[in-house]
Design an enzyme around this catalytic site. Structure first.
Site, PDB file in Angstrom:
ATOM      1  N   SER A 191       0.864  -1.192   0.000  1.00 14.12           N
ATOM      2  CA  SER A 191       0.000   0.000   0.000  1.00 14.12           C
ATOM      3  C   SER A 191       0.893   1.233   0.000  1.00 14.12           C
ATOM      4  O   SER A 191       2.057   1.164   0.429  1.00 14.12           O
ATOM      5  CB  SER A 191      -0.845   0.001   1.271  1.00 14.12           C
ATOM      6  OG  SER A 191      -1.366   1.285   1.523  1.00 14.12           O
ATOM      7  N   TYR A 227      -2.592  -0.992  10.388  1.00 18.56           N
ATOM      8  CA  TYR A 227      -2.496  -1.194   8.941  1.00 18.56           C
ATOM      9  C   TYR A 227      -1.172  -0.629   8.395  1.00 18.56           C
ATOM     10  O   TYR A 227      -0.434  -1.309   7.673  1.00 18.56           O
ATOM     11  CB  TYR A 227      -3.683  -0.501   8.272  1.00 18.56           C
ATOM     12  CG  TYR A 227      -3.795  -0.733   6.784  1.00 18.56           C
ATOM     13  CD1 TYR A 227      -4.435  -1.862   6.275  1.00 18.56           C
ATOM     14  CD2 TYR A 227      -3.262   0.185   5.870  1.00 18.56           C
ATOM     15  CE1 TYR A 227      -4.545  -2.058   4.908  1.00 18.56           C
ATOM     16  CE2 TYR A 227      -3.373  -0.016   4.507  1.00 18.56           C
ATOM     17  CZ  TYR A 227      -4.013  -1.132   4.028  1.00 18.56           C
ATOM     18  OH  TYR A 227      -4.123  -1.340   2.668  1.00 18.56           O
TER      19      TYR A 227
HETATM   20  C1  BGC Z   1      -6.212   1.438   1.885  1.00 17.13           C
HETATM   21  C2  BGC Z   1      -7.393   2.247   1.415  1.00 17.13           C
HETATM   22  C3  BGC Z   1      -6.984   3.709   1.204  1.00 17.13           C
HETATM   23  C4  BGC Z   1      -5.718   3.815   0.383  1.00 17.13           C
HETATM   24  C5  BGC Z   1      -5.187   5.238   0.320  1.00 17.13           C
HETATM   25  C6  BGC Z   1      -5.072   1.617   0.923  1.00 17.13           C
HETATM   26  O1  BGC Z   1      -3.990   0.826   1.288  1.00 17.13           O
HETATM   27  O2  BGC Z   1      -6.600   0.074   1.987  1.00 17.13           O
HETATM   28  O3  BGC Z   1      -8.441   2.183   2.352  1.00 17.13           O
HETATM   29  O4  BGC Z   1      -8.019   4.413   0.559  1.00 17.13           O
HETATM   30  O5  BGC Z   1      -4.705   2.990   0.924  1.00 17.13           O
HETATM   31  O6  BGC Z   1      -5.150   5.856   1.569  1.00 17.13           O
END
Ligand code: BGC
Length: 272
Positions: free
Chosen positions: A157, A170
């Site tokens: 991400s 996360y």
């Molecule tokens: C998340 C999303 C988020 C995006 C940008 C991703 O890794 O799962 O929920 O919109 O990152 O912030």
């Protein structure tokens, strides 16, 4: 949608969390390149069936296998890889995609919410990469299908780089993926294993539906994307297909950001 190609003919892939969102698009992209794909899902059996039906209708029969399993459980991961080998005979590509969010302000975050996210997003990726490496080493080179011994692709991400208040579990899991991926590369590149990450930005899926389905939420998120729109799952799928192919053979130990410029911190364009 990407055009059918044959860059992965004769190869087999596992896609964790392949039943929906980005994972479903990755499965379709790999199948479009000629790969067999094992679709792993945790709870969305209907979604997994729909993806398999799409492949059967658009590409051909007997190209997919569906296996339920929690990537954070060692025994589930072992049986996921065993069943894939039993069915297709080889493994060439592991796409560790399954991921979850459980968002809370740090001071309200339970240990359970912390551990659940770390377990799926980081430990799950370790378990899948480890299982794939064991198979790649045992299997040996297959020069008829690829110049690499095997390919591991972590779906990370932008939050492996951008801190994320209210999502510390996360962001930490994704930050950990950087070192997991780079260390695997350092350790196994000599054996010709390629290990890379793809870092999606704001891609329109269920994981962030509460944000983009709300007008104000959408407006706010668009301010974070220089390119001016959210991404589609297919835009991750096509990059995975290329990264799994020999066209990108010399790419190893790096993250490819697919984010419309989100990691260029647009907040600084008129500030700072
Ligand atoms: C998340 C999303 C988020 C995006 C940008 C991703 O890794 O799962 O929920 O919109 O990152 O912030």
């Amino acid at each position: 949608m990407q055009k059918p190609n044959n860059r992965l003919a004769g190869q087999t892939a596992i896609v964790t969390g392949g039943s929906s969102g980005i994972g479903a698009a990755i499965t379709k992209s790999l199948a479009l390149e000629g790969a067999n794909v094992c679709i792993n899902y945790h709870s969305d059996q209907k979604g997994a069936n729909e993806v398999a039906d799409w492949v059967a209708d658009n590409i051909g029969a007997n190209k997919t296998l569906i296996v339920q399993g929690d990537v954070g459980r060692e025994e589930d991961v072992d049986q996921l890889f065993e069943q894939t080998l039993e069915r297709f005979g080889t493994l060439d590509i592991c796409v560790a995609n399954a991921g979850i969010q459980k968002d809370f302000p740090m001071h309200e975050m339970s240990l359970e919410a912390w551990q659940a996210v770390i377990n799926t997003n980081l430990t799950g990726q370790f378990l899948c990469a480890r299982a794939a490496i064991r198979i790649f080493l045992e299997q040996g080179m297959r020069p008829e299908v690829s110049n690499s011994l095997g390919k591991i692709i972590h779906i990370s991400s932008v939050h492996e780089e951008i801190p994320w208040a209210g999502h510390v579990n996360y962001a930490t899991s994704k930050g950990g993926l950087v070192m997991l991926m780079e260390s695997i590369c350092q350790e196994y590149a000599p054996q010709k294993i390629r290990c890379n990450s793809i870092a999606p930005g704001a891609i329109k899926t269920d994981i962030n539906k509460d944000v983009w389905s709300d007008e104000e939420g959408l407006e706010k998120i668009l301010k974070l994307i220089p390119y001016g729109r959210m991404g589609n799952p297919e835009e991750i799928g096509s990059v995975v297909a290329w990264l799994a192919s020999d066209e990108s053979e010399y790419i190893n130990g790096t993250t490819i950001f697919v984010d419309g410029g989100m990691t260029c911190y647009p907040g600084f364009s008129q500030n700072g």
